[in-house]
Design a protein around this motif. Sequence first.
Motif, PDB file in Angstrom:
ATOM      1  N   PRO A  79       0.778  -1.187   0.146  1.00  0.00           N
ATOM      2  CA  PRO A  79       0.014   0.017  -0.109  1.00  0.00           C
ATOM      3  C   PRO A  79       0.923   1.429   0.149  1.00  0.00           C
ATOM      4  CG  PRO A  79      -0.850  -1.671   1.390  1.00  0.00           C
ATOM      5  CD  PRO A  79       0.316  -2.333   0.954  1.00  0.00           C
ATOM      6  N   SER A  80       0.396   2.039  -0.927  1.00  0.00           N
ATOM      7  CA  SER A  80       1.156   3.576  -0.892  1.00  0.00           C
ATOM      8  C   SER A  80       0.318   4.397  -1.580  1.00  0.00           C
ATOM      9  CB  SER A  80       2.330   3.301  -2.089  1.00  0.00           C
ATOM     10  OG  SER A  80       1.859   2.806  -3.220  1.00  0.00           O
ATOM     11  N   ALA A  81       0.755   5.584  -1.815  1.00  0.00           N
ATOM     12  CA  ALA A  81      -0.071   6.751  -2.302  1.00  0.00           C
ATOM     13  C   ALA A  81      -0.573   6.544  -3.672  1.00  0.00           C
ATOM     14  CB  ALA A  81       0.685   8.217  -2.071  1.00  0.00           C
ATOM     15  N   ALA A  82       0.362   5.794  -4.364  1.00  0.00           N
ATOM     16  CA  ALA A  82      -0.129   5.286  -5.813  1.00  0.00           C
ATOM     17  C   ALA A  82      -1.256   4.470  -5.760  1.00  0.00           C
ATOM     18  CB  ALA A  82       0.977   5.125  -6.615  1.00  0.00           C
ATOM     19  N   HIS A  83      -1.126   3.464  -5.037  1.00  0.00           N
ATOM     20  CA  HIS A  83      -2.085   2.403  -4.798  1.00  0.00           C
ATOM     21  C   HIS A  83      -2.461   2.052  -3.251  1.00  0.00           C
ATOM     22  CE1 HIS A  83      -1.460   1.110  -8.986  1.00  0.00           C
ATOM     23  NE2 HIS A  83      -0.358   1.458  -8.910  1.00  0.00           N
ATOM     24  N   TRP A  84      -3.563   2.951  -2.923  1.00  0.00           N
ATOM     25  CA  TRP A  84      -3.807   2.694  -1.590  1.00  0.00           C
ATOM     26  C   TRP A  84      -3.867   1.429  -0.760  1.00  0.00           C
ATOM     27  CZ3 TRP A  84      -8.169   7.038  -1.109  1.00  0.00           C
ATOM     28  CH2 TRP A  84      -7.687   8.250  -1.648  1.00  0.00           C
ATOM     29  N   LEU A  85      -4.282   0.359  -1.562  1.00  0.00           N
ATOM     30  CA  LEU A  85      -4.457  -0.749  -0.990  1.00  0.00           C
ATOM     31  C   LEU A  85      -3.334  -2.075  -1.417  1.00  0.00           C
ATOM     32  CD1 LEU A  85      -8.407  -1.386  -0.587  1.00  0.00           C
ATOM     33  CD2 LEU A  85      -6.613  -0.317   0.989  1.00  0.00           C
ATOM     34  N   GLY A  86      -2.489  -1.375  -2.395  1.00  0.00           N
ATOM     35  CA  GLY A  86      -1.583  -2.375  -2.926  1.00  0.00           C
ATOM     36  C   GLY A  86      -1.726  -2.857  -4.374  1.00  0.00           C
ATOM     37  N   THR A  87      -1.212  -3.674  -4.632  1.00  0.00           N
ATOM     38  CA  THR A  87      -1.431  -4.477  -6.123  1.00  0.00           C
ATOM     39  C   THR A  87      -1.249  -5.900  -6.099  1.00  0.00           C
ATOM     40  OG1 THR A  87       0.836  -4.079  -6.851  1.00  0.00           O
ATOM     41  CG2 THR A  87      -0.607  -2.397  -7.496  1.00  0.00           C
ATOM     42  N   ASP A  88      -1.886  -6.708  -6.944  1.00  0.00           N
ATOM     43  CA  ASP A  88      -1.732  -8.110  -6.745  1.00  0.00           C
ATOM     44  C   ASP A  88      -0.770  -8.791  -7.552  1.00  0.00           C
ATOM     45  OD1 ASP A  88      -3.052  -7.798  -9.550  1.00  0.00           O
ATOM     46  OD2 ASP A  88      -4.959  -8.412  -8.951  1.00  0.00           O
ATOM     47  N   GLN A  89      -0.979  -9.978  -7.954  1.00  0.00           N
ATOM     48  CA  GLN A  89       0.168 -10.691  -8.725  1.00  0.00           C
ATOM     49  C   GLN A  89       0.193 -10.332 -10.134  1.00  0.00           C
ATOM     50  OE1 GLN A  89      -2.530 -11.969  -7.432  1.00  0.00           O
ATOM     51  NE2 GLN A  89      -3.666 -13.354  -9.135  1.00  0.00           N
ATOM     52  N   LEU A  90      -0.425  -9.536 -10.804  1.00  0.00           N
ATOM     53  CA  LEU A  90      -0.447  -9.027 -11.964  1.00  0.00           C
ATOM     54  C   LEU A  90      -0.101  -7.543 -11.934  1.00  0.00           C
ATOM     55  CD1 LEU A  90      -3.543 -11.096 -13.865  1.00  0.00           C
ATOM     56  CD2 LEU A  90      -0.945 -11.605 -13.890  1.00  0.00           C
ATOM     57  N   GLY A  91      -0.265  -6.936 -10.893  1.00  0.00           N
ATOM     58  CA  GLY A  91       0.042  -5.584 -10.778  1.00  0.00           C
ATOM     59  C   GLY A  91      -1.240  -4.704 -10.960  1.00  0.00           C
ATOM     60  N   ARG A  92      -2.200  -5.316 -10.675  1.00  0.00           N
ATOM     61  CA  ARG A  92      -3.422  -4.898 -10.863  1.00  0.00           C
ATOM     62  C   ARG A  92      -3.941  -4.147  -9.386  1.00  0.00           C
ATOM     63  NH1 ARG A  92      -6.913  -9.908 -13.026  1.00  0.00           N
ATOM     64  NH2 ARG A  92      -5.831 -10.698 -11.256  1.00  0.00           N
ATOM     65  N   ASP A  93      -4.607  -2.708  -9.558  1.00  0.00           N
ATOM     66  CA  ASP A  93      -4.753  -1.985  -8.228  1.00  0.00           C
ATOM     67  C   ASP A  93      -5.799  -2.823  -7.450  1.00  0.00           C
ATOM     68  OD1 ASP A  93      -4.566   0.786  -6.682  1.00  0.00           O
ATOM     69  OD2 ASP A  93      -6.717   0.474  -6.897  1.00  0.00           O
ATOM     70  N   LEU A  94      -5.541  -2.983  -6.083  1.00  0.00           N
ATOM     71  CA  LEU A  94      -6.438  -4.010  -5.388  1.00  0.00           C
ATOM     72  C   LEU A  94      -7.755  -3.202  -5.009  1.00  0.00           C
ATOM     73  CD1 LEU A  94      -6.749  -6.614  -3.959  1.00  0.00           C
ATOM     74  CD2 LEU A  94      -5.534  -5.402  -1.885  1.00  0.00           C
ATOM     75  N   MET A  95      -7.392  -1.842  -4.737  1.00  0.00           N
ATOM     76  CA  MET A  95      -8.942  -0.910  -4.268  1.00  0.00           C
ATOM     77  C   MET A  95      -9.751  -1.181  -5.420  1.00  0.00           C
ATOM     78  SD  MET A  95      -8.850   2.546  -2.836  1.00  0.00           S
ATOM     79  CE  MET A  95     -10.482   3.691  -2.081  1.00  0.00           C
ATOM     80  N   VAL A  96      -9.399  -0.917  -6.592  1.00  0.00           N
ATOM     81  CA  VAL A  96     -10.370  -0.945  -7.553  1.00  0.00           C
ATOM     82  C   VAL A  96     -11.094  -2.339  -7.752  1.00  0.00           C
ATOM     83  CG1 VAL A  96     -10.733  -0.684 -10.062  1.00  0.00           C
ATOM     84  CG2 VAL A  96      -9.316   0.851  -8.864  1.00  0.00           C
ATOM     85  N   ARG A  97     -10.084  -3.343  -7.599  1.00  0.00           N
ATOM     86  CA  ARG A  97     -10.737  -4.598  -7.872  1.00  0.00           C
ATOM     87  C   ARG A  97     -11.596  -4.936  -6.671  1.00  0.00           C
ATOM     88  NH1 ARG A  97      -9.157  -7.962 -11.405  1.00  0.00           N
ATOM     89  NH2 ARG A  97      -9.600  -9.846 -10.182  1.00  0.00           N
TER      90      ARG A  97
END
Length: 305
Positions: A79-97
């Motif tokens: 989790p970071s400012a760019a991806h608030w909840l981090g990303t998954d194994q394919l680099g997809r934004d976890l928050m949007v998913r």
Amino acid sequence: MSLSLSPSAEQLPSSAPLPEDLEQGSSLWRDAWHRLAKNKLALFGGIVLIVLTIACIAGPWFSPYSYEETNLNNTFASPSAAHWLGTDQLGRDLMVRLLYGGRISIGVGLCATFVALTIGVVYGATAGFFGGKTDSVMMRIVDIMYALPFTIFVILLMVFFGRNIILLFVAIGAVEWLTMARIVRGQIMSLKKMEFIEAARSLGLGKRRIIFRHMIPNVLGPIIVYTTLTIPAVMLLEAFLSFLGLGVQPPMSSWGSLIKDGAEKMEEYPWLLLFPGAVFSLTLFSLNFLGDGLRDALDVRSSKD
């Protein structure tokens, strides 16, 4: 000649009470709302559900990422400012998913519950109203279906008719109506001996009109309560099917499929399981709090305030 009033006449009130001085009546639904408003947990559950639903519907519109947009150079990002909840194994934004998954999970819960509600109310009301052999045969069918493992029944439906989101609604709803049918049947059997039903029969009203216009509206309280408790059960069943790989298919996601993906990587990347699990648990708790509050609020035996 003067007239004298009797002592009893002198004690009469000089004027009748004004309409605004009379105590106003209160309906069952108004009393239920007052009792529900005093239940803090139920209100909390309702507010959380409204906020989550709005976030799942409108949230992805404001995100710069798509739920299927991959970035293999940014996989398993914390989790970071760019991806608030981090990303998954394919680099997809976890928050949007997570928000898109909420659309699927909440949609399955509502639609499958509507299917179960429609079948269960009509089936249970018919069995309870006609009684006798009709009731006996119909309820034996319910008993047989109760004996079948629900999950296996849903899996068989999906194997024979294919995997798609619409079938998921129907398949889950087709196995969740049994308890609703029993609840409605019991309520209808107690109602059909009451005076207003006998009056409707004496007026020559048809059986269909008596069931749908006079009996079912009088059991809306238990129906509403059980509906709020059915939605979390349906969402849990959908999550279980997604966990087994029988739910929604990639690149789509539901909270169940996100939890499945997170469970596989929970030791190295715990946020993949933590965030979907927390949101899913919060939703289930909120639905149960709201259901318990509605059950207490719609209890006709509750004392008026």
